[in-house]
Design an enzyme around this catalytic site. Structure first.
Site, PDB file in Angstrom:
ATOM      1  CD  GLU A  35      39.567  37.567  39.780  1.00 40.50           C
ATOM      2  OE1 GLU A  35      39.413  37.595  40.810  1.00 40.50           O
ATOM      3  OE2 GLU A  35      40.378  38.225  39.079  1.00 40.50           O
ATOM      4  CG  ASP A  36      34.697  36.122  42.948  1.00 45.47           C
ATOM      5  OD1 ASP A  36      35.977  35.748  43.141  1.00 45.47           O
ATOM      6  OD2 ASP A  36      34.438  37.121  43.480  1.00 45.47           O
ATOM      7  CB  CYS A  74      40.831  35.593  45.446  1.00 50.07           C
ATOM      8  SG  CYS A  74      40.691  37.244  46.056  1.00 50.07           S
ATOM      9  CG  ASP A 235      39.249  32.751  41.951  1.00 59.69           C
ATOM     10  OD1 ASP A 235      37.933  32.678  41.862  1.00 59.69           O
ATOM     11  OD2 ASP A 235      39.479  33.867  42.202  1.00 59.69           O
ATOM     12  CG  HIS A 236      36.589  31.365  45.167  1.00 68.41           C
ATOM     13  ND1 HIS A 236      35.266  32.148  45.079  1.00 68.41           N
ATOM     14  CD2 HIS A 236      37.460  32.440  45.148  1.00 68.41           C
ATOM     15  CE1 HIS A 236      35.707  33.686  45.092  1.00 68.41           C
ATOM     16  NE2 HIS A 236      37.142  33.690  45.115  1.00 68.41           N
TER      17      HIS A 236
END
Length: 637
Positions: A35-36, A74, A235-236
């Site tokens: 994540e992130d 997200c 995810d980004h």
């Protein structure tokens, strides 16, 4: 497999054998996600990163240099992955929202299960679309491929939360990365707080890498590495401000590493070679069709991505597209596109800054110290862009000479051809996918009543996209020359066109609104609450004292979630907050509001309480008001 009542045992066993037989010669697929997390990894050339596990995977697999998430946060990012649709097309764009899909549109795990796969997710979902029952074989913190039937192929997702935004500002932290060695982007200020946040981010990326390593070791210990295709991606972009939530390259560029063992190399991307790097442009909407292609299922025509591996892989695409909608309680509308070198952004809400106040983002020390420097007049030009209002309607950046995306080339004569090419690509894209998020969020739901936003977008009577987008383009270009045409659009038969026309005046400020105060007074009785609310905000901010008084009365009536529904209330409360002291007469009403009201889904329930808290900090609205499935008001007329 669902049980078949009264079926003979022999038939059930035969059916099971046939299903497994069909799936027996299919690869296992393992997805490792974090994540992130941007491409700050050794395999992407970052010498400060400590990511030995993913680097080792890349050494025997392939790195995609140019992979983009669809959204820089997200929930919409994961919604694009699970559907194979752009969230602006499905209607699931806004942060922690919820929409339904037509019955004939299935999420990718359903296709894989039909192909005989045991599908597990461990464990984050966070989709903005309603999922089918029994979507996953198991989706939980205990989900694992090892629970599958003997001989059954698996598809398994393991998500690491170690690099999430919340973790890079958690204190105390045992520091490993030296803050003095991090590269501070030119848009961030050079302060100890910023360096510490970036250093801690690198430490957390290492922890996410370690999680991936554990899963790869499990696979190897089970003797399955030679039979399993592995993907690793974030995810980004990073959880640092001006990455997460902002749809430029720093918010959308993600690591994507794939490994195809020898047995399954015939399913790999055409350019695949061990230890290689690909410049193919890959989007999150490509992941679902790629999965289907790998398992031998032809991707359905409605999927908007393009398979980059497997039997049905396509040729590389010329562009990647990004999107930004509502972030928590803050509304925005941005579309972006890249050809791999240049990044173009179209800001349809230029009157709000890149850095609208989201409490969660302000929990990071970098955000707070950066804002203070801007308020004190000490920010450099590159650092001030994030906070400044209005935003430029168009932005163009050259990643080759300006990787931090701070020198806007939209006005450069030398880059005019590039600007026009990417502008045209962006406009053609939103038409092709039927971008439905040019509607106010309340109307997205009310117009789709008894249907879905996806179907609504394809009904030109209910959603005249060309007229609405043209109004949005005109409203947001900020040219004073657009006012005569905007004045005509104030009388349009479609409420979304009127909404954009009204926004166009608000965006242009005092002179524009004062010159049309009569038309805005008429708009206070518009059938659409969204039009009324924008007219109120424009008159409240720029109108005469008499007009402001009349406008605030209308705004107070719109603020109640119980009477008007949560989505209308959100718009009204956002307008009250934007008016500041000019709407202080409404603050007692806001303080006493019951935040419960008709809402499309419980995922919206935190936004009204948060807006109430923003406006009247001493108020204590319920953090999670009771769920109310009643239909919200706000239908276009």
């Amino acid at each position: 497999m669902k049980s078949l009542p009264h079926a003979p045992l022999g038939f059930l066993l035969l059916l099971l054998v046939c299903t497994l037989g069909v799936a027996a010669d299919k690869p296992n697929i393992l997805w490792l996600t974090s994540e992130d997390h941007g491409p700050q990894m050794g395999c992407y050339g970052d010498k400060l990163a400590r990511t030995p596990n993913v680097d080792a995977l890349a050494a025997k697999g392939m790195v995609f240099n140019r992979a983009w998430s669809v959204a820089p946060v997200c929930a919409p990012a994961r919604t694009a992955i699970i559907t194979g649709l752009y969230t602006s097309s499905s209607g699931g764009q806004h942060m922690r929202s919820m929409v339904s899909l037509p019955d004939d549109i299935k999420l990718y795990p359903q296709y894989l299960r039909e192909a005989g796969y045991y599908c597990t997710n461990n464990s984050k979902e966070d989709y903005n679309v309603r999922k089918q029952r029994d979507l996953w074989s198991e989706s939980s913190g205990n989900a694992h491929w090892s629970k599958r039937a003997e001989g059954q192929p698996f598809f398994a997702v393991f998500n690491s939360t170690k690099s999430h935004e919340s973790q890079l500002r958690t204190r105390p932290h045992k520091q490993i990365t030296d803050p003095a060695k991090v590269r501070v982007p030119v848009y961030h200020p050079e302060t100890p707080e910023v360096r510490q946040d970036w250093a801690q981010y690198y430490d957390k990326v290492s922890e996410a890498d370690a999680d991936a390593g554990k899963r790869l070791q499990e696979l190897d210990a089970a003797g399955l590495s030679a039979d399993t295709i592995v993907f690793y991606y974030g995810d980004h972009g990073s959880g640092m401000p001006r990455s997460k939530r902002w749809p430029c390259n720093s918010g959308l560029h993600v690591p994507l590493v794939v490994f195809f063992p020898e047995k399954w190399k015939h399913l790999a991307p055409k350019e695949y070679q061990a230890g290689s790097k690909s410049d193919r442009l890959v989007s999150f909407v490509d992941l679902a069709p790629t999965l289907l292609s790998i398992v031998g299922t032809e991707p359905p025509q409605w999927m908007q991505g393009h398979a980059f591996a497997g039997k049905y892989q396509t040729e590389p695409q010329p562009y990647l597209f990004g999107e930004r909608g509502r972030m928590d309680e803050r509304m925005d509308l941005v579309r972006s596109v890249t050809d791999g070198r240049y990044v173009y952004l179209r800001n349809y809400f230029p009157h709000v800054s890149q850095a609208q106040h989201v409490d969660y983002q302000f929990a990071t020390p970098t955000t707070r110290v950066w804002r203070k420097l801007f308020d004190d007049g000490k920010a450099t030009e590159a650092q001030a862009i994030f906070w400044r209002e209005p935003k430029a309607p168009e932005e163009l950046y050259d990643l080759q000479s300006d990787p931090d995306e701070v020198r806007n080339l939209a006005g450069s004569a030398e880059h005019r051809a590039v600007l026009e090419k990417l502008r045209r690509a962006q406009r053609e894209h939103l038409v092709a996918i039927r971008d439905v998020c040019f509607l106010p969020e309340g109307e997205l739901h009310s117009r789709a009543e008894s249907s879905t936003p996806y179907q609504l977008a394809r009904d030109d009577e209910k959603y005249p996209q060309a007229r609405i987008v043209a109004a949005a383009e005109l409203a947001s270009n900020l040219s004073p020359a657009a006012l005569p045409e905007l004045n005509k659009l104030l009388k349009d038969t479609d409420s979304a066109v009127r909404w954009w026309a009204t926004l166009g005046y608000l965006m242009r400020g005092q002179e524009a609104v004062a010159g049309s105060e009569g038309a805005f007074r008429e708009a206070l009785s518009d059938h659409s609450p969204q039009v009324r609310i924008v007219a109120v905000q424009a008159l409240g901010m720029y109108g005469s004292e008499e007009a402001r008084t009349a406008a605030l009365k209308v705004l107070g009536e719109a603020a109640s979630p119980k009477v008007n529904g949560v989505l209308v209330s959100m718009s009204a409360l956002a307008a009250i907050e934007a008016l500041g002291d000019k709407a202080s007469s409404l603050h007692p009403l806001v303080r006493e509001l019951n935040p419960a009201g008709p809402s499309p889904d419980a995922r919206y329930n935190s936004y009204v309480p948060r807006l109430i808290q923003n406006i009247t900090p001493n108020a204590t609205p319920a953090a999670n008001p009771p769920k109310d499935k009643a239909k919200a008001k706000g239908k276009a007329k």
